[in-house]
Design a protein around this motif. Structure first.
Motif, PDB file in Angstrom:
ATOM      1  N   THR A 244     -10.504 -14.520 -10.097  1.00  0.00           N
ATOM      2  CA  THR A 244     -10.908 -15.561  -9.470  1.00  0.00           C
ATOM      3  C   THR A 244     -10.922 -16.760 -10.751  1.00  0.00           C
ATOM      4  N   PHE A 245     -10.235 -17.861 -10.628  1.00  0.00           N
ATOM      5  CA  PHE A 245      -9.833 -19.531 -11.760  1.00  0.00           C
ATOM      6  C   PHE A 245     -10.982 -19.873 -11.593  1.00  0.00           C
ATOM      7  N   TYR A 246     -12.148 -19.606 -12.639  1.00  0.00           N
ATOM      8  CA  TYR A 246     -13.052 -21.023 -12.386  1.00  0.00           C
ATOM      9  C   TYR A 246     -12.721 -22.321 -13.273  1.00  0.00           C
ATOM     10  N   TRP A 247     -13.446 -23.498 -13.211  1.00  0.00           N
ATOM     11  CA  TRP A 247     -13.669 -24.129 -13.692  1.00  0.00           C
ATOM     12  C   TRP A 247     -14.721 -24.801 -13.765  1.00  0.00           C
ATOM     13  N   ALA A 269      -4.769 -22.491  -8.326  1.00  0.00           N
ATOM     14  CA  ALA A 269      -5.679 -24.048  -8.804  1.00  0.00           C
ATOM     15  C   ALA A 269      -5.570 -24.631  -9.323  1.00  0.00           C
ATOM     16  N   VAL A 270      -5.040 -25.096 -10.217  1.00  0.00           N
ATOM     17  CA  VAL A 270      -4.217 -26.446 -10.844  1.00  0.00           C
ATOM     18  C   VAL A 270      -4.380 -27.781  -9.694  1.00  0.00           C
ATOM     19  N   GLU A 271      -3.798 -26.950  -8.979  1.00  0.00           N
ATOM     20  CA  GLU A 271      -3.169 -27.517  -7.306  1.00  0.00           C
ATOM     21  C   GLU A 271      -4.433 -28.337  -7.240  1.00  0.00           C
ATOM     22  N   VAL A 272      -5.300 -27.668  -6.875  1.00  0.00           N
ATOM     23  CA  VAL A 272      -7.174 -27.613  -6.616  1.00  0.00           C
ATOM     24  C   VAL A 272      -7.441 -28.676  -7.581  1.00  0.00           C
ATOM     25  N   CYS A 273      -7.466 -28.249  -8.848  1.00  0.00           N
ATOM     26  CA  CYS A 273      -8.449 -29.211  -9.653  1.00  0.00           C
ATOM     27  C   CYS A 273      -8.033 -30.907  -9.820  1.00  0.00           C
ATOM     28  N   GLY A 278     -10.155 -33.654 -11.203  1.00  0.00           N
ATOM     29  CA  GLY A 278      -9.749 -33.319 -12.722  1.00  0.00           C
ATOM     30  C   GLY A 278      -9.190 -33.211 -13.110  1.00  0.00           C
ATOM     31  N   LYS A 279      -8.752 -31.522 -14.338  1.00  0.00           N
ATOM     32  CA  LYS A 279      -7.885 -33.035 -15.828  1.00  0.00           C
ATOM     33  C   LYS A 279      -7.076 -31.204 -15.605  1.00  0.00           C
ATOM     34  N   GLU A 281      -4.814 -30.714 -16.657  1.00  0.00           N
ATOM     35  CA  GLU A 281      -3.326 -31.262 -18.329  1.00  0.00           C
ATOM     36  C   GLU A 281      -4.187 -30.787 -19.068  1.00  0.00           C
ATOM     37  N   ALA A 282      -5.625 -30.257 -19.031  1.00  0.00           N
ATOM     38  CA  ALA A 282      -6.521 -30.483 -20.464  1.00  0.00           C
ATOM     39  C   ALA A 282      -6.431 -28.813 -20.651  1.00  0.00           C
ATOM     40  N   TRP A 283      -6.056 -27.819 -19.489  1.00  0.00           N
ATOM     41  CA  TRP A 283      -5.902 -26.466 -19.732  1.00  0.00           C
ATOM     42  C   TRP A 283      -4.498 -25.761 -20.187  1.00  0.00           C
ATOM     43  N   GLN A 284      -3.278 -26.758 -20.043  1.00  0.00           N
ATOM     44  CA  GLN A 284      -1.770 -26.026 -21.061  1.00  0.00           C
ATOM     45  C   GLN A 284      -2.092 -25.787 -22.292  1.00  0.00           C
TER      46      GLN A 284
END
Length: 284
Positions: A244-247, A269-273, A278-279, A281-284
């Motif tokens: 599970t990827f969560y944010w 998950a990145v695409e869904v966010c 959402g943002k 790019e803040a995770w990269q």
């Protein structure tokens, strides 16, 4: 006394046969016969679906390993019925006195703090960034999302409350219940189509679960609920073969769950966010 009548089941299906069907204890011919009867008798089918959901919930909550062949291959596939991995029993132990529990908890807390300090610098390499020291404990909404995945994705007949054919109604209904305008991101480019969704109890209010399925019958779920804090962290929670990827974004908790490869699930998950405003790019 007729047990079939007392159980409220239609004629031709008895309680013991249905129980054996759910547990995978019937020979193939009898299993296929009951499956055909369930297609024609919605009342019995609903009961079987409820039993399967309860069984999956107990397995998830008790930490039992999930069967690798649970579920179905596609919408018209056959069900897997292996029981090799199911627990034979649950051990109930006498409660430990409160003063012993307090002492044990204090010892573990001290040991855990020391271990966290020792392993903290190595955590990203050991876990791929899924654990973040003492702050890496998954929030309850991520655990709830994982359990909801385990409970509902094995269902063949009743995986969702509202099907994708009523997508507009589904979105309006869940948006009203969560008191927040929702949207359903498309995962077609990854080979997943929307199955539908349902309303679930969340940590501090209602939650929504949207389910997707690919051509081979593999499923992903997107869990959404309101939470009281806001942050930009993006983390991974593992339970057996489920990930599970969560944010959190704008005081909403999101969790994408599935058994697929970690890298692919992260990409989705990145695409869904991004699709939900959402943002990532803040995770990269």
């Amino acid at each position: 006394m007729n047990n079939d009548h007392d159980s409220g089941l239609p004629d031709g299906l008895d309680l013991r046969a249905l129980s054996a069907f759910v547990d995978g204890e019937l020979p193939p011919a009898e299993h296929a016969a009951i499956e055909t009867q369930l297609e024609q008798q919605p009342q019995a089918g609903a009961r079987v679906a409820a039993w399967r959901a309860q069984k999956a919930a107990l397995q998830a909550l008790c930490g039992a390993p999930q069967r690798e062949d649970v579920g179905y291959s596609g919408r018209s596939g056959q069900s897997g019925q292996s029981v090799a991995d199911e627990p034979a029993f649950i051990v109930v132990r006498r409660p430990t006195p409160w003063w012993q529990r307090v002492g044990i908890a204090a010892c573990w807390l001290t040991a855990g703090a020391g271990l966290a300090l020792a392993l903290g610098p190595l955590a990203p390499r050991l876990t791929g960034g899924a654990w973040n020291g003492l702050g890496g404990q998954p929030p309850s909404f991520a655990e709830r999302a994982d359990i909801a995945y385990a409970v509902y994705t094995p269902e063949r007949r009743h995986p969702v409350e509202v099907a994708a054919s009523e997508e507009e109604h589904l979105i309006n209904w869940l948006s009203k219940r969560l008191n927040r305008p929702l949207s359903v991101p498309s995962l077609q480019e990854y080979g997943y189509s929307l199955v539908g969704g349902r309303l679930l109890p969340g940590e501090a209010g209602p939650a929504a679960q949207f389910m997707y399925e690919n051509r081979s019958g593999a499923r992903l779920t997107l869990y959404i609920t309101g939470i009281s804090r806001d942050e930009t962290a993006f983390r991974l929670f593992r339970d057996g073969n489920r990930r599970t990827f969560y944010w959190v974004s704008d005081r909403m908790g999101y969790a994408l769950s599935g058994p697929i490869a970690e890298g692919k699930l992260r990409s989705i998950a990145v695409e869904v966010c991004s699709a939900l405003g959402g943002k990532p790019e803040a995770w990269q």
